[in-house]
Motif scaffolding. Structure first.
Motif, PDB file in Angstrom:
ATOM      1  N   ARG A  92       0.859  -1.194   0.000  1.00 31.68           N
ATOM      2  CA  ARG A  92       0.000   0.000   0.000  1.00 31.68           C
ATOM      3  C   ARG A  92       0.893   1.242   0.000  1.00 31.68           C
ATOM      4  NH1 ARG A  92      -5.286  -1.336   1.292  1.00 31.68           N
ATOM      5  NH2 ARG A  92      -5.814   0.588   2.368  1.00 31.68           N
ATOM      6  N   TRP A  96      -4.637   1.791  -2.846  1.00 36.98           N
ATOM      7  CA  TRP A  96      -3.180   1.834  -2.685  1.00 36.98           C
ATOM      8  C   TRP A  96      -2.759   2.387  -1.319  1.00 36.98           C
ATOM      9  CZ3 TRP A  96      -1.922   4.354  -8.111  1.00 36.98           C
ATOM     10  CH2 TRP A  96      -2.241   3.426  -9.122  1.00 36.98           C
ATOM     11  N   SER A 101       0.082  10.191  -8.745  1.00 41.23           N
ATOM     12  CA  SER A 101       1.273   9.491  -8.270  1.00 41.23           C
ATOM     13  C   SER A 101       2.539  10.173  -8.774  1.00 41.23           C
ATOM     14  CB  SER A 101       1.231   8.032  -8.734  1.00 41.23           C
ATOM     15  OG  SER A 101       0.089   7.371  -8.249  1.00 41.23           O
ATOM     16  N   PHE A 127       0.709  -4.851  -6.138  1.00 36.75           N
ATOM     17  CA  PHE A 127       1.983  -4.559  -5.487  1.00 36.75           C
ATOM     18  C   PHE A 127       2.433  -5.754  -4.643  1.00 36.75           C
ATOM     19  CE2 PHE A 127      -0.030  -0.356  -5.962  1.00 36.75           C
ATOM     20  CZ  PHE A 127       0.968   0.336  -6.634  1.00 36.75           C
TER      21      PHE A 127
END
Length: 409
Positions: free
Chosen positions: A3, A29, A191, A368
């Motif tokens: 995360r 995320w 991001s 991820f």
């Protein structure tokens, strides 16, 4: 680090799906998203009863997929931004945020004091992000849009899927189709802006338009048209490569479809004909080269079509499991929601709704560190107002005073 956005605080002043979808991705995320909703009406999407002919809600359940998808993992606060009494609350939220995210039109942002200048006057380091219909410059910058108009129609996708003799315009394959694609683009832009601020100390102003996302999605033909110097002529589009019957779609006995894309037919010929029960064609001297197959493609395609038409979709799914050449079933929404590959990779994830019932949602496509996806449900309208206000340092008397003034819900 499954995360990576943990610790990032985002203030979302947005509604419907386009921009909220970006917030949902960032919440997945790990970001802390505070969603500002109108103190009385909330996000208008909560009021949708039917979407593209389908019921948006189910009696007896608080779970509404059209709200859960673009809003999971957020906290909701009800604020009347037009009420002067709410301004200190908004400003404190801005001070505590890394990102201000909105899809309000420029005129509304000016009226409510939400322009980049207004927000930066409160927090000079905040990243300011807008999702728009047609971009932040130009004559259409203050025009609103939905994905049906800005992305699908004007962005080229509708024309791209329509034959020249179409009797009606083709519509999007799913509700919020361009909105969700655009949401991923916004999440990526945020991001990048966060990385840029960390490295340079400079906060960005980010804008992503539905039209821009639409043009990006159709860029192959847009770029080709620009190179050619005019509109591209309509051509009959087929799912098959010319002269290659190991590509294209075939219909099953129960009206479903299978898509094959074996662009090297000689490589897969023996395996393919064996898998579909035409073993007598293995090593057939008539079809040993690409030129041979191409010369007889119509005849071969007819044999294949008749073969696939003799068995059901589910029977073919089972029979073709070991086939190494590229192929896929043409899946509907239910099939996709139960797709084994999506489930194995955690892209269909469980979430517990406000009633305590386990539901399932599509997770965003980015994974991820092979971590298990953990989704939190979308908030009920203004569910976290008291919690958020107390985090800002307000005591009970101040909180009640704001409610009496109609500034918050």
């Amino acid at each position: 680090m499954d995360r990576p956005m943990k610790g990032i605080r985002i203030l979302e002043v947005a509604q419907f799906t386009f921009v909220p979808a970006a917030g949902a991705v960032l919440a997945d995320w790990g970001a802390d998203i505070v969603k500002v909703e109108h103190a009385v009406t909330g996000d208008p999407q909560r009021g949708l009863v039917r979407v593209l002919g389908h019921d948006a809600h189910r009696s007896g359940s608080s779970f509404a997929p059209i709200m859960e998808g673009p809003n999971r993992g957020k906290r909701s606060i009800g604020i009347d931004l037009a009420n002067p009494s709410s301004r200190p609350v908004l400003e404190e939220l801005v001070r505590r945020s890394d990102v201000f995210l909105t899809n309000y039109l420029p005129g509304v942002r000016t009226k409510l004091g939400l322009t980049v200048e207004d927000i930066r006057a409160i927090n000079p380091d905040i990243i300011y992000v807008t999702g728009s219909g047609f971009g932040s410059q130009g004559a259409d910058s203050d025009r609103g849009a939905y994905d049906a108009t800005g992305f699908w129609a004007r962005g080229g996708s509708a024309d791209g899927v329509m034959p020249a003799d179409a009797d009606q315009m083709a519509f999007m394959p799913a509700g919020a189709y361009g909105d969700n694609i655009g949401g991923m683009a916004i999440a990526g832009g945020i991001s990048a802006a966060l990385v840029g601020r960390e490295r340079t100390g400079e906060p960005s102003v980010v804008d992503v338009s539905l039209l821009g996302v639409g043009a990006w999605a159709t860029q192959f033909t847009v770029n080709l048209a620009l190179f050619s110097g005019g509109p591209l002529p309509k051509v009959q589009k087929k799912s098959a490569a010319v002269g290659n019957p190991l590509t294209g779609s075939y219909k099953t006995s129960d009206g479903r479809w299978l898509q094959f894309s074996m662009l090297q037919p000689t490589r897969f010929w023996n395996e393919f004909v064996t898998a579909i029960g035409l073993e007598h064609l293995v090593d057939d001297e008539r079809f040993t080269t690409l030129q041979d197959i191409s010369a007889h493609s119509d005849e071969i395609g007819g044999w294949f079509a008749d073969t696939f038409a003799a068995r059901t979709y589910s029977e073919w799914i089972e029979a073709l499991q070991g086939l190494s050449g590229p192929w896929a079933p043409v899946q509907n929404s239910w099939d996709l929601g139960n797709d084994e590959a999506l489930i194995a990779n955690g892209r269909i994830a469980e979430v517990v709704d406000a009633d305590g019932t386990i539901q399932r949602l599509v997770a965003n496509p980015v994974k991820f560190d092979d971590a298990v996806v953990q989704l939190d449900r979308a908030p009920q309208f203004a569910e976290h107002t008291d919690e958020i206000l107390r985090e800002l340092g307000l005591d009970d008397d101040e909180l009640i005073g704001l409610k009496i003034a109609g500034a918050v819900t």
